[in-house]
Design an enzyme around this catalytic site. Structure first.
Site, PDB file in Angstrom:
ATOM      1  N   TYR A 105       3.884   2.462  -8.682  1.00  0.00           N
ATOM      2  CA  TYR A 105       2.532   2.297  -8.158  1.00  0.00           C
ATOM      3  C   TYR A 105       2.508   2.889  -6.751  1.00  0.00           C
ATOM      4  O   TYR A 105       2.926   2.259  -5.779  1.00  0.00           O
ATOM      5  CB  TYR A 105       2.136   0.821  -8.161  1.00  0.00           C
ATOM      6  CG  TYR A 105       0.760   0.535  -7.606  1.00  0.00           C
ATOM      7  CD1 TYR A 105      -0.309   1.365  -7.905  1.00  0.00           C
ATOM      8  CD2 TYR A 105       0.537  -0.563  -6.783  1.00  0.00           C
ATOM      9  CE1 TYR A 105      -1.569   1.112  -7.393  1.00  0.00           C
ATOM     10  CE2 TYR A 105      -0.728  -0.836  -6.272  1.00  0.00           C
ATOM     11  CZ  TYR A 105      -1.778   0.012  -6.585  1.00  0.00           C
ATOM     12  OH  TYR A 105      -3.032  -0.244  -6.073  1.00  0.00           O
ATOM     13  N   ASP A 144       0.459   4.689 -11.819  1.00  0.00           N
ATOM     14  CA  ASP A 144      -0.710   5.052 -11.032  1.00  0.00           C
ATOM     15  C   ASP A 144      -0.192   5.742  -9.782  1.00  0.00           C
ATOM     16  O   ASP A 144       0.280   5.087  -8.853  1.00  0.00           O
ATOM     17  CB  ASP A 144      -1.509   3.791 -10.693  1.00  0.00           C
ATOM     18  CG  ASP A 144      -2.687   4.068  -9.768  1.00  0.00           C
ATOM     19  OD1 ASP A 144      -2.919   5.241  -9.426  1.00  0.00           O
ATOM     20  OD2 ASP A 144      -3.363   3.094  -9.383  1.00  0.00           O
ATOM     21  N   HIS A 242      -8.616   0.963 -14.959  1.00  0.00           N
ATOM     22  CA  HIS A 242      -7.781   2.041 -15.487  1.00  0.00           C
ATOM     23  C   HIS A 242      -7.652   1.870 -16.996  1.00  0.00           C
ATOM     24  O   HIS A 242      -7.798   0.758 -17.522  1.00  0.00           O
ATOM     25  CB  HIS A 242      -6.366   1.985 -14.900  1.00  0.00           C
ATOM     26  CG  HIS A 242      -6.283   2.222 -13.429  1.00  0.00           C
ATOM     27  ND1 HIS A 242      -5.730   3.359 -12.880  1.00  0.00           N
ATOM     28  CD2 HIS A 242      -6.654   1.447 -12.372  1.00  0.00           C
ATOM     29  CE1 HIS A 242      -5.769   3.281 -11.568  1.00  0.00           C
ATOM     30  NE2 HIS A 242      -6.330   2.132 -11.227  1.00  0.00           N
TER      31      HIS A 242
END
Length: 254
Positions: A105, A144, A242
């Protein structure tokens, strides 16, 4: 072998929206999640047949990653061996006989680009870390990554040019990373596909209008290209801002 990555934007919240059912339906060998937003002991997730690995941020309700797998790893690495960046629970790496798999992340540069300098430092440290792994065996990393690499990767590139996730600095770091020997797997299979996004703002009916960004990735060492079978964006799966992304790979030893 099937890999899934999903920024769940709060695991406790998405569990109430059918996360476990979706998880079971997807039936992945490896399932990486980002932005768990919880601490140890705040959730008891029943996922029969899976080993669970968690990395929590020191700050409560913030960041955090998890990696669930059917295959017991040889070794687990939490963080990127960089004390300045390892307090936010942003990566987990599992080692297998002939590859590594990592969930990530990446820090968001924030409104007004307040964390851009922090983000640039992270990019340097992260690249050094994955290069140290890649020197030993190929790597598959997902997550991400908080950047739309090219104009094709977001609906409104001109109006977002200097916003977090689409600054020249962030995009250049992604170009540099890929240039050191890595493959953006979705673009490998879909080099010119438009309108394929993995994140939509909760504002302005962005998802209904498909005004999105592709910021969730599976990146692999170039030498795995012959084993790549498909890369997908599962944009029909709901529950977060998402959607999950998928990678299918053959010939890996676990």
């Amino acid at each position: 072998m099937k890999f899934i990555s999903w920024n769940v934007n709060g695991l406790r919240a998405i569990v109430k929206k059918g996360f476990v059912e979706t998880f079971n339906e997807l039936d992945a060998d490896f399932f990486g999640i980002q932005e768990t937003k919880l601490q140890a002991g705040q959730i008891d997730l029943d996922l029969p047949g899976y080993y669970q690995y968690w990395n929590y941020a020191e700050r409560k309700g913030y960041s955090g990653t998890a990696l669930f797998t059917k295959h017991k790893p040889l070794n687990v690495i939490y963080g990127i061996n960089a004390p300045d960046f390892d307090h936010e629970g942003r990566t987990i790496t599992l080692e297998y006989p002939d590859f590594y798999v990592l969930t990530c992340y990446t820090p968001n540069s924030g409104s007004g680009l307040k964390r851009l300098d922090f983000r640039m430092g992270w990019e340097e440290a992260f690249l050094a870390f994955i290069q140290s792994l890649d020197a030993k065996k190929p790597i598959i990393f997902c997550g991400d990554l908080n950047v739309a690499h090219a104009e094709i990767d977001l609906k409104n590139p001109k109006s977002n040019h200097h916003n977090a996730g689409f600054t020249d600095d962030e995009r250049e770091k992604m170009t540099a990373l890929l240039g050191t020997g890595y493959t953006d797997t979705f673009r490998y299979f879909n080099p010119e596909a438009t309108g394929r996004y993995s994140w939509w703002s909760y504002r302005f009916h962005a998802r209904d209008n498909n005004a999105g960004w592709r910021i969730d990735y599976f990146i692999t060492s170039n030498r795995l290209q012959d084993q790549l079978k498909d890369a997908k964006i599962l944009d029909q799966v709901m529950g977060s801002d998402h959607c999950p992304v998928e990678l299918d790979v053959d010939g890996l030893t676990v």
